[in-house]
Scaffold this active site. Structure first.
Site, short mmCIF file in Angstrom:
data_model
loop_
_atom_site.label_atom_id
_atom_site.label_comp_id
_atom_site.label_asym_id
_atom_site.label_seq_id
_atom_site.Cartn_x
_atom_site.Cartn_y
_atom_site.Cartn_z
N ARG A 108 -125.70 33.71 16.74
CA ARG A 108 -126.31 33.60 15.56
C ARG A 108 -126.53 31.59 15.03
NH1 ARG A 108 -120.34 34.86 13.85
NH2 ARG A 108 -119.97 33.87 16.30
N LYS A 159 -116.08 43.79 30.01
CA LYS A 159 -114.54 43.85 29.61
C LYS A 159 -114.18 42.81 28.45
CE LYS A 159 -111.92 41.57 32.40
NZ LYS A 159 -111.83 40.69 32.28
N HIS A 169 -117.83 44.01 36.75
CA HIS A 169 -118.91 42.97 38.29
C HIS A 169 -117.64 42.93 39.47
CE1 HIS A 169 -115.53 39.74 37.49
NE2 HIS A 169 -115.81 39.41 38.52
N LYS A 199 -120.16 43.51 43.29
CA LYS A 199 -119.71 42.79 44.71
C LYS A 199 -119.71 43.81 45.90
CE LYS A 199 -116.14 40.04 42.87
NZ LYS A 199 -116.35 38.43 43.10
N GLU A 201 -106.15 33.61 42.73
CA GLU A 201 -108.05 32.38 42.52
C GLU A 201 -107.02 30.97 42.43
OE1 GLU A 201 -109.88 33.67 38.66
OE2 GLU A 201 -108.44 34.55 38.08
N ASP A 231 -106.16 40.71 32.20
CA ASP A 231 -107.55 40.47 32.33
C ASP A 231 -107.73 41.11 34.03
OD1 ASP A 231 -109.42 38.56 31.99
OD2 ASP A 231 -108.44 37.21 33.35
N HIS A 246 -110.47 45.44 37.54
CA HIS A 246 -110.88 45.40 38.49
C HIS A 246 -109.97 45.77 39.25
CE1 HIS A 246 -113.72 42.21 36.75
NE2 HIS A 246 -112.88 41.23 36.53
N LYS A 296 -102.96 33.70 39.27
CA LYS A 296 -104.19 32.12 38.44
C LYS A 296 -102.57 30.95 39.52
CE LYS A 296 -106.98 33.31 35.60
NZ LYS A 296 -108.51 33.51 35.87
C1 BG6 Z 1 -112.59 37.81 35.04
C2 BG6 Z 1 -111.44 37.16 34.63
O1 BG6 Z 1 -113.04 38.99 35.07
O2 BG6 Z 1 -112.88 37.87 36.52
C3 BG6 Z 1 -111.54 35.95 34.96
O3 BG6 Z 1 -111.55 37.01 33.19
C4 BG6 Z 1 -111.60 36.09 36.62
O4 BG6 Z 1 -110.02 35.76 34.76
C5 BG6 Z 1 -112.69 36.75 37.26
O5 BG6 Z 1 -110.94 34.39 37.20
C6 BG6 Z 1 -113.01 36.54 39.07
O6 BG6 Z 1 -113.76 37.08 39.23
P1 BG6 Z 1 -114.12 36.50 40.22
O7 BG6 Z 1 -115.15 37.17 40.68
O8 BG6 Z 1 -114.54 34.83 40.72
O9 BG6 Z 1 -113.35 36.82 40.93
#
Ligand code: BG6
Length: 491
Positions: free
Chosen positions: A51, A150, A180, A184, A218, A237, A242, A340
């Protein structure tokens, strides 16, 4: 680890949300690396859309700054960045207004490239409106592909609505839903390991495997994303997408080929075979929320302080026990955990084989641990197979558990490409194997929805855990009640 590169066809990519975080951190650096490695041809063009008003020159400077932040200096030597951003242009457009859309059409229709990609790096609420605009100006034709991220919905019903909106402009064969994790290296290696080696597949079943663990831990907290995160939580999430994808690739039947639908058909069968989780059923699910503690060597606030809302019940940790009701996996628990502010950043899949049926060794040999295959997704990507061997020396038959260890960095050297590099090139090549099909996303929600409904109907808060620990003690109790323990590295 840079792969051998085969150049893709010249393409046009239009990035909606071009001034957002994903574009800055992942998309521009990934496209840059593919160009730098000779895979993205010089004729490829990148058009940024958002935008905000900006000139082409300002947008190029913005992209160059993103590359300075996210590409190592060794990969930016000379005038490479300048030459790369020369192929970028910018159009300001808003999904809610007419302005800008005809300009996007003009850019694309002038000397069109053979492949056209629309990357919607925006919130999912804009997927429908953007697709509708693209259709209205006829840009959804000529094999154009659309890429979405997502979250695809927050529930089965909302995911269906998002998918319907996309489907009204693009057929499923041209929709690329990114997870994603599928890009990997080690995740793809899971398929190589299973289907390019004769060794494992005969053992890959309930007769030989005791249980499977999938951990995505994480150290970071919600990092300024608390607004989004509080509406999602760890189950939506990380687990819905994933972690279930990792489970599918681990558990699926060997597909007849790597064709997109051959692989996705098998993943879908796994999702449909997941037993529903009932909270009353021996508590196979634990949700947690971090409190203040220490992480990465310093004190950190709790989730509720970061959010500024002491009443939130959003979970920042989930551990659960899933079961797949089919012949191959009946009775084999799949323990999943993600959170987290855990002690270390590690993602891995651990296959624990069954113990030997009988020991021929005396008590002096020590305990005989079950074999474990550990696939490490990050960091230190690699595969370890833990075996029992004899301790060297003449001191009798003493046994020890030692890994056969293949670290990808030592084995292959070089840079480990980001998942987005692979996935973006797959979109251009028209290969959907590593993208989620609509029915997979919806099957995953079908399994997740009752868990969310159970939580929504409960007054119980998530169990607290101190930042920097492995989650609530209930998560440890959950696995230990079954006679197993969470895998610890080098145990
Ligand atoms: C994302 C989540 O899809 O994946 C995040 O929304 C998360 O919360 C992330 O931190 C983790 O991805 P990666 O590649 O760092 O393991």
């Amino acid at each position: 680890m840079s792969p051998r590169t085969i150049a893709v066809e010249p393409f046009d990519i239009v990035v909606f949300g071009a001034t957002g975080d994903l574009a800055r951190r992942k998309l521009f650096p990934s496209l840059y690396h593919r160009w730098h490695d000779g895979q993205m041809p010089d004729e490829a063009r990148i058009t940024g859309v958002s935008r905000r008003k900006m000139t082409d020159a300002e947008f190029r400077a913005y992209a160059a700054a993103a590359l300075a932040d996210h590409v190592a200096p060794i990969d930016r030597e000379g005038d490479a960045v300048e030459r790369f951003v020369a192929r970028m242009r910018y159009v300001a457009a808003d999904a809610d207004a007419e302005a800008g859309w005809s300009e996007i059409a003009t850019v694309l229709q002038t000397d069109p490239r053979p492949v056209r990609v629309f990357y919607l790096a925006t919130g999912p609420d804009l997927f429908g409106p953007i697709c509708a605009r693209l259709k209205a100006i006829g840009l959804n034709n000529h094999g154009a592909r659309v890429v979405v991220e997502k979250p695809i919905g927050k529930s089965l019903a909302s995911a269906r609505a998002v998918n319907d909106a996309i489907a009204s402009a693009f057929p499923e064969s041209r929709v690329y839903r990114i997870d994603h994790y599928l890009g990997k290296e080690t995740v793809q290696n899971l398929m190589a390991l299973r289907f390019a080696n004769a060794l494992f597949e005969p053992l890959w079943n309930a007769a030989h495997i005791d249980h499977v663990q999938i951990t995505v831990a994480e150290t970071l907290g919600v990092e300024g994303r608390a607004g989004y995160y509080d509406t999602a939580g760890a189950l939506r999430d990380m687990v819905q997408n994933h972690m279930l994808q990792l489970l599918c690739l681990t558990a699926m039947e060997p597909p007849p080929s790597l064709d997109a639908d051959a692989v996705r058909d098998e993943k879908l069968k796994v999702l449909r075979a997941l037993k529903p989780i009932l909270e009353a059923d021996n508590e196979p699910i634990v949700r947690g929320q971090y409190r203040a503690g220490a992480s990465s060597g310093g004190p950190v606030p709790g989730y509720l302080e970061e959010l500024g809302d002491p009443t939130s019940h959003t979970e920042t940790f989930v551990a659960l026990r899933a079961e797949i009701a089919n012949w191959r996996w009946a009775g084999v628990p799949f323990f999943l955990r993600t959170g987290k502010r855990l002690p270390t950043r590690v993602s891995e899949i651990v296959i624990t084989f069954r113990s030997i049926p009988h020991s021929v060794f005396g008590p002096d040999a020590g305990p005989i641990a079950a074999n474990r295959l550990v696939m490490r997704l990050q960091p230190d990507e690699g595969v370890k197979l833990w075996l029992m061997i004899k301790d060297p020396g003449p001191g009798g038959m003493r046994l020890r558990q030692v890994p056969l260890n293949m670290g990808f960095a030592e084995t292959f050297g070089g840079r480990n490409p980001d998942a987005y590099e692979r996935l973006l090139m797959d979109v251009v090549r028209g290969n959907q194997t590593l993208f989620m099909r609509r029915d997979e996303v919806e099957a995953a929600w079908t399994w997740i929805d009752p868990i969310l409904a159970g939580w929504a109907g409960s007054t119980l808060a998530p169990k607290p855990y101190t930042a920097g620990t492995w989650g609530p003690s209930a998560a440890i109790a959950m696995i230990e009640r079954s006679g197993r323990t969470w895998h610890e590295e080098d145990e």
